[in-house]
Design a protein around this motif. Structure first.
Motif, PDB file in Angstrom:
ATOM      1  N   ASP A 154      -7.594  95.801  11.412  1.00 57.22           N
ATOM      2  CA  ASP A 154      -7.092  96.622  12.510  1.00 57.22           C
ATOM      3  C   ASP A 154      -5.790  96.059  13.065  1.00 57.22           C
ATOM      4  O   ASP A 154      -4.838  96.807  13.341  1.00 57.22           O
ATOM      5  CB  ASP A 154      -8.136  96.696  13.633  1.00 57.22           C
ATOM      6  N   GLU A 157      -2.175  98.003  12.759  1.00 55.35           N
ATOM      7  CA  GLU A 157      -1.406  98.348  13.945  1.00 55.35           C
ATOM      8  C   GLU A 157      -0.023  97.714  13.909  1.00 55.35           C
ATOM      9  O   GLU A 157       0.968  98.327  14.311  1.00 55.35           O
ATOM     10  CB  GLU A 157      -2.153  97.899  15.210  1.00 55.35           C
ATOM     11  N   ARG A 170       1.304 100.862  21.410  1.00 56.63           N
ATOM     12  CA  ARG A 170       1.026 100.200  20.137  1.00 56.63           C
ATOM     13  C   ARG A 170       0.961  98.686  20.308  1.00 56.63           C
ATOM     14  O   ARG A 170       0.123  98.012  19.702  1.00 56.63           O
ATOM     15  CB  ARG A 170       2.095 100.578  19.113  1.00 56.63           C
ATOM     16  N   ARG A 207      -2.342  97.711  21.745  1.00 54.91           N
ATOM     17  CA  ARG A 207      -3.417  97.735  20.745  1.00 54.91           C
ATOM     18  C   ARG A 207      -3.396  96.476  19.893  1.00 54.91           C
ATOM     19  O   ARG A 207      -4.447  95.891  19.593  1.00 54.91           O
ATOM     20  CB  ARG A 207      -3.248  98.961  19.852  1.00 54.91           C
ATOM     21  N   ARG A 254      -4.886  93.594  21.819  1.00 54.75           N
ATOM     22  CA  ARG A 254      -6.354  93.664  21.891  1.00 54.75           C
ATOM     23  C   ARG A 254      -6.993  93.222  20.583  1.00 54.75           C
ATOM     24  O   ARG A 254      -7.989  92.490  20.589  1.00 54.75           O
ATOM     25  CB  ARG A 254      -6.791  95.084  22.248  1.00 54.75           C
ATOM     26  N   HIS A 255      -6.436  93.642  19.459  1.00 51.17           N
ATOM     27  CA  HIS A 255      -6.986  93.234  18.160  1.00 51.17           C
ATOM     28  C   HIS A 255      -6.813  91.728  17.949  1.00 51.17           C
ATOM     29  O   HIS A 255      -7.686  91.071  17.368  1.00 51.17           O
ATOM     30  CB  HIS A 255      -6.292  94.011  17.038  1.00 51.17           C
TER      31      HIS A 255
END
Length: 565
Positions: free
Chosen positions: A198, A202, A236, A239, A242-243
């Motif tokens: 992920d 991203e 983006r 994200r 967070r990953h």
């Protein structure tokens, strides 16, 4: 903003992509095996040095006498062998790394070349990330990591056998602990792999998105998309963060489990050593042999727990290498469509009232290039005017000034808005949203964004919202509905299309917004005569004000009036 930074997700589930690339490296099988052997020999020599040192200390302490001369000769040879093997392993592994990288890049570039020949092309952001970042990660894995894992397993096996001959119980315990350590490498592996995938997907999307943004900067400014670009970039980036946090948390949990197992293994070996099954002078050597057998396995387990980024990289490389040909339906759409002027479709929304243009005392200075002076010019609402002149006279500069992308050094550019309390306003005095909604610019450098035809056409729409019926009308208006559909993917900058096809779609994208003023800058410059005739016929049919900049007499001749600068 889905047309920017679109990305096809590669399937990185499981080790299959890594095995696919390993098969490509079969010519490297011999050097890879020799590197693995050299790594194992290096580990074995280190184990021998450590165990011999522990035996020598135990012999001296327990028996109160120094080891015999043969021991010192053997220890010296082991140290010398370790030094030579370390140097040799570094030498051959680095040579292998360059050969692996060369082979993978050549296969990848062959794939890119085949895509170009077939009328396709990988996105430049994705291609750069794959050819540089992904391949360099995989090069280290195939040239170093595989050999280290294989040598760790072999070293453990040899050490466990030797320890079993000395103390079967201790040997069995080491085998069990080794199995647990290797299993710890798979602890949370599924979630780690997903988190790594992920994160990398991203990051790839962000790279592709930014490549599109910087490559289409003028169109983005013309479309007034800056706020949407910034918002999507922030989304983006959030994200990715967070990953990253999720992957770091899972990695810490897996490392904590391995650390607990390592401490447990040390305590178990020490407790087994205290049983008295081994002679006192051999106790230190036995415990050292057990820990040296487990040490490379601990490193191998840690490596296995960190393979998730490599799996994602391997999936992206494998996807590029295995990229299939275009579908037959896509291959059939290769012509520029009808050359004659297409009929004008009835819009489902009323077009905006045409705007006019007035230039008074307009001048613009380019640093180091002198000042451009323009004559008094008035373009009435609904009029089609062509601007001609030699290169360097300032035609494109005039486009930037009239569209409001640049401010003049002196003089005035006024946009004439009928039925307005202020019929003549400078572009800078008009609210940005209104200006970009009413003034459309299409030039020979205008690009299509990566994504579908529908996504590209909606770039001009307020908030990117328009029904498909509106988009179909625009395609019919430019004569493109016969060779392309709204769902067709265009690829990066529309490179899958011919020059005439790109010109028609860029014009359709401008028509979607129902402009009051359409500015065209050399849109027919690279087109053949037949395609030019079709485009100019379409332009002639438009009811809005059209300002056409062209060096072609045939294009200028279709206007109501021609002004030479």
């Amino acid at each position: 903003m889905t047309a920017l930074g679109g990305h096809v997700q590669a399937d990185s589930a499981g080790p299959r992509p890594m095995l696919v690339l390993l098969r490509l490296l079969r010519p490297m099988a011999g050097p890879m095996l020799w590197t693995g052997f050299a790594s194992w020999a290096g580990w074995s020599s280190l184990m021998a040095i450590t165990v011999m040192g522990a035996w020598g200390v135990g012999h001296a302490v327990v028996l109160n006498t120094l080891p015999p001369a043969a021991f010192w000769w053997a220890l010296g040879l082991a140290v010398t062998g370790r030094v030579l093997l370390t140097w040799h392993e570094m030498d051959i592994s680095h040579a292998l790394a360059y050969r692996v990288l060369d082979l993978l890049r050549m296969r990848l570039f062959d794939s890119y070349a085949a895509q170009v020949v077939e009328g396709r092309q990988a996105h430049s952001g994705e291609a750069a990330a794959t050819a540089l970042t992904d391949l360099e990660k995989l090069e280290f894995f195939y040239a170093h990591t595989i050999a280290q894992i294989a040598s760790a397993l072999l070293t453990f096996a040899v050490g466990a056998v030797a320890l079993s001959l000395l103390d079967p119980a201790m040997g069995a315990a080491v085998v069990m602990l080794g199995a647990l350590l290797m299993a710890s490498g798979l602890f949370l592996r599924g979630r780690l792999t997903q988190a790594g995938q992920d994160q990398q997907e991203e990051t790839s999307r962000l790279s592709t998105f930014l490549t599109d943004v910087f490559g289409n900067a003028r169109d983005i400014l013309s479309f007034s998309l800056t706020d949407r670009i910034v918002a999507e970039a922030e989304l983006r980036t959030g994200r990715i963060s967070r990953h990253e946090r999720r992957a770091a948390l899972l990695q810490n949990l897996a490392e904590g489990a391995r650390d607990l197992l390592t401490v447990g293994a040390l305590l178990a070996v020490l407790l087994l050593g205290l049983r008295g099954a081994v002679a006192p002078e051999l106790m230190a050597a036995a415990v050292t042999l057990a820990m040296m057998s487990l040490a490379p396995l601990i490193g191998a387990a840690d490596t296995l727990g960190r393979l998730h980024p490599l799996q994602a990289s391997a999936a992206r490389v494998a996807a590029q290498l295995e990229d299939g040909a275009l579908s037959p339906a896509s291959r059939e759409r290769t012509d520029d469509g009808p050359a004659d002027a297409p009929g004008r479709a009835e819009p489902s929304r009323p077009p905006a009232a045409a705007w006019g243009i007035r230039l008074r005392g307009l001048r613009h200075r380019h640093p180091g290039r002198g000042e451009l002076r323009y004559p008094e010019i008035t373009v009435h609402p609904g009029e089609h005017v062509a601007i001609t002149g030699p290169s360097g006279v300032g035609k494109t500069t005039l486009v930037n000034l009239v569209s409001g992308l640049w401010r003049p050094s002196a003089g005035e550019v006024e946009l004439i808005v009928p039925d307005s309390a202020l019929p003549g306003r400078s572009p800078q005095a008009i609210p940005e949203a209104e200006l970009r909604a009413r003034v459309a610019v299409v030039d020979q450098e205008s690009r299509l964004f990566r994504g579908t035809v529908a996504q590209n056409l909606r770039m001009r729409a307020p908030d990117g919202l328009l029904p498909d019926e509106e988009l179909e009308i625009a395609l019919r208006a430019v004569g493109a509905d016969g060779w392309i559909s709204l769902e067709d993917e265009l690829g990066e900058t529309g490179l899958r299309l011919s020059g005439g096809q790109r010109a028609r779609l860029c014009l359709a994208r401008a028509l979607v917004q129902r402009p009051a003023l359409l500015i065209l800058d050399e849109v027919t410059a690279s087109l053949d005569a037949e395609t030019e005739a079709g485009i100019t016929g379409l332009i002639r049919s438009l009811e809005c004000t059209v300002l056409t900049v062209s060096h072609r007499a045939s294009t200028a001749a279709t206007a109501d009036r021609v002004i030479a600068l």
